[in-house]
Structure formats: structure tokens, C-alpha cells
Design an enzyme around this catalytic site. Sequence first.
Site, mmCIF file in Angstrom:
data_model
loop_
_atom_site.group_PDB
_atom_site.id
_atom_site.type_symbol
_atom_site.label_atom_id
_atom_site.label_comp_id
_atom_site.label_asym_id
_atom_site.label_seq_id
_atom_site.Cartn_x
_atom_site.Cartn_y
_atom_site.Cartn_z
ATOM 1 N N ARG A 97 -1.348 -1.728 -9.814
ATOM 2 C CA ARG A 97 -0.463 -0.875 -9.037
ATOM 3 C C ARG A 97 -1.094 0.515 -8.899
ATOM 4 N NH1 ARG A 97 3.613 -0.984 -5.365
ATOM 5 N NH2 ARG A 97 5.454 0.190 -5.986
ATOM 6 N N THR A 373 3.274 -5.833 3.359
ATOM 7 C CA THR A 373 2.700 -6.257 2.093
ATOM 8 C C THR A 373 2.184 -7.634 2.418
ATOM 9 O OG1 THR A 373 4.357 -5.044 0.854
ATOM 10 C CG2 THR A 373 3.398 -6.915 -0.278
ATOM 11 N N THR A 391 -0.329 -4.580 -1.533
ATOM 12 C CA THR A 391 0.359 -3.846 -0.470
ATOM 13 C C THR A 391 -0.253 -2.482 -0.222
ATOM 14 O OG1 THR A 391 2.554 -3.079 0.239
ATOM 15 C CG2 THR A 391 2.025 -2.763 -2.067
ATOM 16 N N SER A 444 7.813 -1.224 -8.429
ATOM 17 C CA SER A 444 7.600 -2.125 -7.292
ATOM 18 C C SER A 444 8.641 -3.249 -7.291
ATOM 19 C CB SER A 444 6.205 -2.745 -7.423
ATOM 20 O OG SER A 444 6.013 -3.769 -6.484
HETATM 21 O O1 DON Z 1 5.839 -2.385 -4.124
HETATM 22 C C1 DON Z 1 6.821 -2.529 -3.418
HETATM 23 O O2 DON Z 1 7.831 -3.062 -3.803
HETATM 24 C C2 DON Z 1 6.761 -2.081 -1.973
HETATM 25 N N1 DON Z 1 5.846 -1.007 -1.825
HETATM 26 C C3 DON Z 1 6.419 -3.242 -1.131
HETATM 27 C C4 DON Z 1 6.493 -2.892 0.319
HETATM 28 C C5 DON Z 1 6.644 -4.070 1.160
HETATM 29 O O3 DON Z 1 6.749 -5.184 0.717
HETATM 30 C C6 DON Z 1 6.708 -3.848 2.588
HETATM 31 N N2 DON Z 1 6.596 -5.119 3.263
HETATM 32 N N3 DON Z 1 6.793 -5.957 3.813
#
Ligand code: DON
Length: 579
Positions: A97, A373, A391, A444
Amino acid sequence: MNSNKSSISTIVYMAIAFCTLQLSAQTYAKNGMVVSSNYLSSKTGVAILKKGGNAIDAAIATAFSLTVTLPSAGNIGGGGFIVFMNSEGKATTIDFREKAPLAATNDMYLNREGNLINGLNHMSVKAIGVPGTVAGLYLAHQKYGTLSWAELVQPAVDQAKNGFPFNWSLYEAAGRFTKEENKNSFMNSYFRDESGEVLQPNELWKQPQLAKTLALIRDKGKNGFYKGEVAKKIDQWMKENGGIITKKDLKKYKAIERQPIKGTYKGYEIYSMPPPSSGGVALVEMMNLMELANFDTIEFNSKEYVHLVAEAMRRAFADRAEHLGDPDFNLEMPLGKLTSKEFAKKRFQEIDMTRASVSDSTKFGQLYDGESTTHLSVMDKDGNAVSFTYTLEYSYGSQMGSPELGFIFNNEMGDFNPQSGITKSNGQIGTTPNLVAPEKRMLSSMTPTIVSKDGKPYLVIGSPGGRTIINTVFQTVFNVLEFNMRIDNAIEALKIHHQWLPDQIVYEKHLLSPDTRKSLEAMGHTLRERNNLGALMGITFDSEKRFLRAHRIRHNPIVARPGIDSMLKRLFTPRELTK
Ligand code: DON
């Protein structure tokens, strides 16, 4: 990799694959599988399996390739998580992360009056976190890879250098970013050829700067990104553009191997991502709660079913908001309690099956997430499994990058709680565990998950979708484990999402009949329709027949397996692209 497929399986596969062009599909394989959001990248992973690489090797090569082919989410400028289970059922995780830079502070997004400055935490140079992807892939390779690092990075170098056909979704993005009014010079020039023309569908898209960056990573490993030329250029770009990431931040970044979150459901074992993702804890909490209900009397997708699922989600998301954050900064998180069967009993008893609970915005809340993502699932011939989600946060992340380096920076800092103590019903959240601090990882929702049966990998699953990830993975796992649905049906089944705040059930179009909607509203629920939730990519292993079954949700399924690449290419590639 041997490819002893019978002609019957090929015919079955062809028939099914043909359907997928219009709708969706499942596919089968004996010798290994890679499911990702891009055909070329899945194929890259399969080539690694064929060379004798294991699931980790294939996932690494696929992830590097997605940096080239799917720059909206595939990345070396972002971060993510790997759940790995070997063929004997032993599971581990790799956390890569992004981290807050050393110069970050918990009031960095506020004005002098202490109010949040609109957009600063989501779309600005200060939204960029220290990238973790290269360190994560490198650690995964060092600990569990079998082929050489260079062999895994080389396909992406080649794809960036030699180019690949510019596809429709890239072309659509190019249309957005190259509009005259778009002042973002990096994105404005990103999708152009050497003469400055915007690329057209099917033209070869070459990314020479990205190829150079990837070649340094190929030759120098992790240091090719976090030290030397690339680090120097990132540092310089940050200084020139008002960013706060420095060479020191990059040098200090480390990926971390962590124990997975473990749960059980009626004899199955569930392994998922621990904090700094909230995915595993929330998933296990919801599965435990559902285990207490009797589905002989609650019909799938009835009003009682939707109510129960939504109430389980509401509670898991409230607990997420209250307790979860970076484990290195929150040493007392009650993970054992939240994932225990006892706690689920307490939570279950609170649910009134005739009335919606109320999410209390004076306590905690949630923000909506961005749009991009990407998840990939891999199984190899020995039964090792990888569930991998990474992501940039929004689609194309911060939409910023150094033209000299050719990759896009994330905007992951937006996943921190931006304003201490301020929680709103729309859902801005202000709880302590996820406030910004130097070198902290932001919370996340990514939920890469592997379920084992009889001690061996059985189901590999994950999805993009921000907060909805937790719930779409949860419903898919539940569909398979409780209702014994086939993976394609479990993934395709329409889904709901409740994230505590805003206090509403989001449902996929066509899921609820007018009668069910009316009944749920009468129980006190607010409903909101949405076209679709998630983009799940899953694999199941049938241990009796010894084959893998894979599925990628809707849109255009892109699954590759050893031995039939050329056929797949014909089936999944519009004729114009093959010219
Ligand atoms: O880590 C996370 O939970 C978010 N930054 C994920 C973002 C995300 O999945 C956007 N997509 N479709």
C-alpha cells in the site's frame, strides 16, 4: 507447460467463448489460468506459466504488463495487496500500500479556519502517496518467485517499447484528456504518437519513457525505482510541481509480508487481506453473521434476504470506520474480536428483521471512492493461487506524472480521513485510526481473497470498485459457499451495497422487483439504483475433475490459458485489430 486438452474441452470452450463476445462467459483449463482486465496482459501471465513459472511469477508479469496496457489502474505509481496460497493451503499476504510522505501532516488538507479545502486530498499533487507497487512485486518475487526477475519484467518492457494496439477504452480516455480545454499537459500529451497526433484505435501505442523506466526496474530490481535515476527524477518533479515526496521517502519505502485475516464458513476457510486493508476484516465479519441465518426460510434476493445482507454490511462498515487503519500506527485494533463468531452473534441479535437500523452520522461515516482499481486472479498447474488487487485510486490516479518517466502517480492520500473529528452523513469520515500521519498507510477496501476447501485453494476472487469491493467480494464468496453457485453465476448475480453512511441500499438495476422495493422502503430503507457494482475476477478449482473454471464479470471477459492463445486472440480481438 503441457497442453493436453481434449478436443471436446476446446469445443466447449469455443462455444462459450463465442457467447462472451456479447455477454459474459466462463472458461475452463487444466494447466493454469490468469484472469485480468486486459487480454494481452493475461496472455503475458500465461506465457510465464508455460515457461514453468508459478502463480506468483505469472501475477508479477501480468501486473507489470497492466502498467503498460491498462494505465487507468495497472501501475508502478500506485500500490496494492497480494494474497498468496500455496498448493498445500498455506496462505500469506504482501502489503504494498502507498504511504504518506514524511512531510505529511494531519491538517495538510485544511485551510486556516480548519475547513477541508475542496479537492486537495483527492485531486492535487498533495494527494500522491509514496508508491508501493514495485517494492511489493519485488518482495513477492524474492520470497515466492521461481523464474528470474528480469524474465518477469521483460514482457512489459517490450510492450511499452514496441507498442500494442490502441484499444477502444484508451481511445475514449484520450478523447477526454486531449480536449483543448484540458490544461493538464501530462495527460494531454500522454496518448499521442511521436508527431504529437492523438492515437487512433488499432494504431500501435508506444511508450518509450515507460519502457526506459521499466528497463531500469528489470536491471536493478526494486532499486531501479526507489533509488538512482528514477528516484531522482521523481524527487525533482515533485519539487517543480509543489509535491512533497522526496528521495528519502522513496528510499525508506518497504513492502511488508503480513499474516492474512482468516475466517471460516461452514467448513471452508477464508483468507483475505488484513489492515491496512479493511477488506478481510469486514468480509469475515459479514460471513460470520450470515452463518447464523437460516437460508431454508430466507429466499435468495427476497426482501428479507436483501434486508439481512444490507444490515450485515451496515454493521461491518460501521466497525471498519471505528476501528481500522494502518496496523503500524494502530497497535490495539480489535481484529480478533471483530472476526470472532461471538461478536457476530451479538451483531446478529441486534438486527430487527422487520425494520432497517439507522446509521448514526454523529458517529462515523464513509466517503465514496474513485473509479479505478484492477484485480487479477491466478492459479498454476500445481494449485498455487494468487489473488492480487492494485490501484491508483481514481481512474488514471492523480492524472499527473513526469513525462520523462512515463507512468502515472496515484492519488491514494484521498483514502485517509481528511479532517479529524468531522464525520458527515454524506459520508466524510473523521475517526482517528485513519488520520494522516507521516509514513502511515491509508486504509483500503481492496479485498483480494482466497477460500480453501479441504485445506487446498478452491476459490480465488477480487474486484475493483472502492468501498463496493468489500461487498461485491462478500456476496460472490457467499453465493459460492452458501448456495453452491458456479463461479460464473455467483459473479453475475446482481448485487447490493450498503456502506453504513450514506444510509442507503445501492442495488444493481433489475435486481429488485417493484414489490420488493416497496417492502424494503416500508421497512425504512432508502434505495438507490446503479447500473453495476464491481468487476469481479474469479477462479474456482474443481478438485474431483481437476479443472479450473474462471470468470470475469460482464463487459468483455478477458481470460487466457495455456495452449489456446491464438484462438483466444481471434475470438477476443475485433477483426480490425488483427490487420
Ligand atoms: O484502496 C481503496 O480502497 C481504494 N483506493 C480503491 C479505489 C477503487 O477501487 C476505485 N475503483 N474502482
